[in-house]
Design an enzyme around this catalytic site. Sequence first.
Site, short mmCIF file in Angstrom:
data_model
loop_
_atom_site.label_atom_id
_atom_site.label_comp_id
_atom_site.label_asym_id
_atom_site.label_seq_id
_atom_site.Cartn_x
_atom_site.Cartn_y
_atom_site.Cartn_z
N ARG A 1 0.82 -1.21 0.00
CA ARG A 1 0.00 0.00 0.00
C ARG A 1 0.85 1.26 0.00
O ARG A 1 0.48 2.26 -0.61
CB ARG A 1 -0.95 -0.01 1.20
N LYS B 1 -17.80 -18.87 2.61
CA LYS B 1 -19.22 -18.82 2.95
C LYS B 1 -20.03 -17.95 2.01
O LYS B 1 -19.64 -16.84 1.67
CB LYS B 1 -19.39 -18.30 4.39
N GLY C 1 -8.53 -9.74 0.18
CA GLY C 1 -7.34 -10.21 0.88
C GLY C 1 -6.87 -11.59 0.47
O GLY C 1 -5.71 -11.79 0.08
N GLY D 1 -12.21 -4.67 1.80
CA GLY D 1 -13.63 -4.34 1.99
C GLY D 1 -14.16 -3.38 0.94
O GLY D 1 -15.29 -3.53 0.47
#
Length: 400
Positions: A38, A201, A358, A381
């Site tokens: 980053r 999931k 990620g 996110g």
Amino acid sequence: MSASFKTLDELDLKGKRVLLRADLNVPVADGQVTDATRIERLVPTIREIVKHDGKAILLSHFGRPKGKVNPDFSLEQVCPAIADLTGHPVGFVATDWTDVSAARAAIEQAPAGAVLVLENTRFHPGEEANDIELARRMASLGDCYVNDAFSAAHRAHASTEALAHLLPAAAGLAMAAELEALEAGLGKPKKPVIAIVGGAKVSSKIDLLENLVTKVDGLVIGGGMANTFLHAQGHGVGKSLCEKDLADTARRIMEKAEKSSCAIILPIDAVVAWHFKADTPTRLYGVDAIDPEGMILDIGPSSLERIKAAIDDAHTVVWNGPLGAFEMTPFDAGTVALAQYVAKRTHDGHLVSVAGGGDTVAALAHAGVKDSFTYVSTAGGAFLEWMEGKPLPGVEALKK
């Protein structure tokens, strides 16, 4: 998308105090930054500001100090990494954000072309509350605002949203590049578009799947979440990870996909094991004959070839999530092989490939192709919320 907000070249940077919203929330161990990706992406924007004798004044959160000053979460510890990567001295300015007069004095005294890092914005509770008074204190320290932290753009915080309305504002070079890549991925992509979604999931990606089936021509579902869809189709999945209570949700998504002319591509064979550990004995099964005592831990070769065939027909691929338990051999095989195939098609000029999240970044790095996709987002996110079709406050605040 890129034309809807100001870019760095539209700001007058000459001699200005430039508040640069960065994402310095990087992993640190024993006082050392262990992954500087980053920061590396921030370097071009810092250099552009410095080139114009502007003062680059970095704002960022770091960890979760919960609105209180905590030395463990001080940004001072990332300053050496910024200095190393920019080749430029980096100053640090301590503040608890309740009184910024000392910070203002330090900025004024710094020479033209200085690089300064201000203390963790989350040391004040007003940051996460998007408090306008805190944003005004921040604004008093600069002449203009640049956001180069797409990875924090999904948060409506004082330093990402409120502050952008108080000063002349623009996207930094990394932010602009990310938005242009995302526009090429889903905004105005070259069709056909294939999305690859994996992970454990369905419950964490319902909004994502609901949005994608209306946007793409084909949706590859892998990882543990594929088991829920296989179960919803009536297949036995043995002792595999499976959210059986979401069978109706899976069927609803499949029905929505059919109405939207989006092909759902599920595994047709699987690598099955009886112990969840690396290098344990495995066996290949068709999905209509999974051993009741076994666990599906990767896609099989027939599934891989089916996905490759879909990619051969595509011009754009958007990827989020691995197709198996890629952290352990041999269950990384499907993800690695597909990642390398997408990378090759990209290299040969057949594909625009955009990936993020990620686990996705880690999986592509494991496959040795992180730098071989058109664009790989480190945003986590924010990347997911973009894929879900949600407006991102930090981006919306930059729009003209």
